[in-house]
Design an enzyme around this catalytic site. Structure first.
Site, mmCIF file in Angstrom:
data_model
loop_
_atom_site.group_PDB
_atom_site.id
_atom_site.type_symbol
_atom_site.label_atom_id
_atom_site.label_comp_id
_atom_site.label_asym_id
_atom_site.label_seq_id
_atom_site.Cartn_x
_atom_site.Cartn_y
_atom_site.Cartn_z
ATOM 1 N N ASP A 94 24.077 3.789 3.324
ATOM 2 C CA ASP A 94 22.805 3.194 3.724
ATOM 3 C C ASP A 94 21.842 4.211 4.331
ATOM 4 O O ASP A 94 22.258 5.263 4.828
ATOM 5 C CB ASP A 94 23.041 2.103 4.770
ATOM 6 C CG ASP A 94 23.641 0.834 4.187
ATOM 7 O OD1 ASP A 94 24.012 0.843 2.998
ATOM 8 O OD2 ASP A 94 23.735 -0.156 4.934
ATOM 9 N N HIS B 145 26.826 5.963 5.988
ATOM 10 C CA HIS B 145 25.399 6.286 6.011
ATOM 11 C C HIS B 145 25.167 7.721 5.545
ATOM 12 O O HIS B 145 25.954 8.618 5.852
ATOM 13 C CB HIS B 145 24.832 6.111 7.426
ATOM 14 C CG HIS B 145 24.947 4.702 7.928
ATOM 15 N ND1 HIS B 145 26.126 4.197 8.454
ATOM 16 C CD2 HIS B 145 24.054 3.686 7.959
ATOM 17 C CE1 HIS B 145 25.940 2.929 8.786
ATOM 18 N NE2 HIS B 145 24.689 2.595 8.506
#
Length: 278
Positions: A101, A246
């Site tokens: 993400d 991430h």
């Protein structure tokens, strides 16, 4: 993180016949839960300083074990609009999904792409529009390598605090950047912090996207140490697991180093890393 806008309301709602699994005749088998996990933004990340954010909640997203090694195909769906993100899907044996993400970030995303390429696996990248618009070359590299590019809003806001027009702006503008860069709009989206609401499901469906949560949160955004991230992934590995990591939003060197360590271990343990496809 980043900011907002919206594309034309041009596509009908997509549904998944065999999301992350074999195609299922007669529709999607989905069970939904009321809870949604989240994490507070760290200092320097979109959403404000960590002290002002709500405390992280336990992750509740879990996908059903998958049953065969064939990539799932998507098909157009029918109403009603989903009320929860995907929690369970029909699928395939020892299969896992890796998701990243907040990017793309030119400091960390290229290394993640290189590691995935080295091992011949594909992942899902939920990108923020403001990052994507300045790194379209990385979007194209993701697509060229067979990765799925999903929508993670424009500026990583807390979606339930936005009016419907703001949600449409956040999702729409990001879908537009992705479509202009790759030639097609995204089919998946993920709410920042795992914070969804009715408007986000409705607007996401209007834009032709399905919501995807996660099973295993590495909490790599807290920078707990590479070995801790690796341990969390290996302990949580199981058929159907969706791993949240991430590639932007702060210093993600630990996330890169952890992927370099746990990915070959997962493959050695017999897991097949896959993504959904059209």
């Amino acid at each position: 993180m980043n900011k907002d806008q919206m594309p034309p309301g041009r596509r009908s709602v997509f549904r998944i016949a065999a999301c992350l699994g074999a195609a299922v005749v007669g529709g999607l088998l989905v069970r939904e839960r009321a809870e949604t996990p989240g994490r507070p933004p760290a200092d320097g990340e979109a959403g404000g300083p960590q002290a002002a954010a709500p405390p992280p909640k336990a992750t509740t997203y879990r996908l059903q074990p998958m049953a065969a090694y064939a990539e799932p195909a998507l098909r157009r769906a029918r109403p009603p609009v989903r009320k929860r993100p995907f929690l369970e899907v029909p699928g395939m044996g020892r299969t896992m999904v890796l998701t990243f993400d907040d990017g793309p970030d030119p400091r960390y995303t290229p290394d993640i792409l290189a590691i995935l390429r080295e091992h011949g696996v594909r992942a899902m990248f939920f990108v923020c529009g403001e990052m994507a618009t300045h790194n379209r070359d990385l979007l194209r590299e993701m697509a060229d390598d067979g990765h799925v590019v999903g929508n993670h809003t424009w500026s990583h806001p807390l979606v339930p605090k936005l009016p419907p027009s703001g949600i449409r702006d956040q999702l729409g503008r990001t879908s537009e950047v992705i479509e202009k860069s790759l030639g097609e709009a995204p089919l998946w989206y993920r709410a920042p912090y795992g914070a969804w609401n009715r408007h986000s499901f409705e607007i996401g469906a209007e834009l032709g996207m399905e919501p995807l949560g996660w099973t295993l949160d590495t909490l790599d955004w807290t920078r707990p140490g590479t070995s801790t991230i690796v341990r969390r992934v290996m302990r949580g590995a199981a058929p159907g697991v969706v791993v949240l990591s991430h590639d932007a939003g702060g210093n993600r060197s630990q996330s890169v180093a952890a992927l370099r360590s746990y990915l070959p271990k997962l493959l050695d343990d017999g897991y097949w890393i896959t993504v959904p496809r059209r």
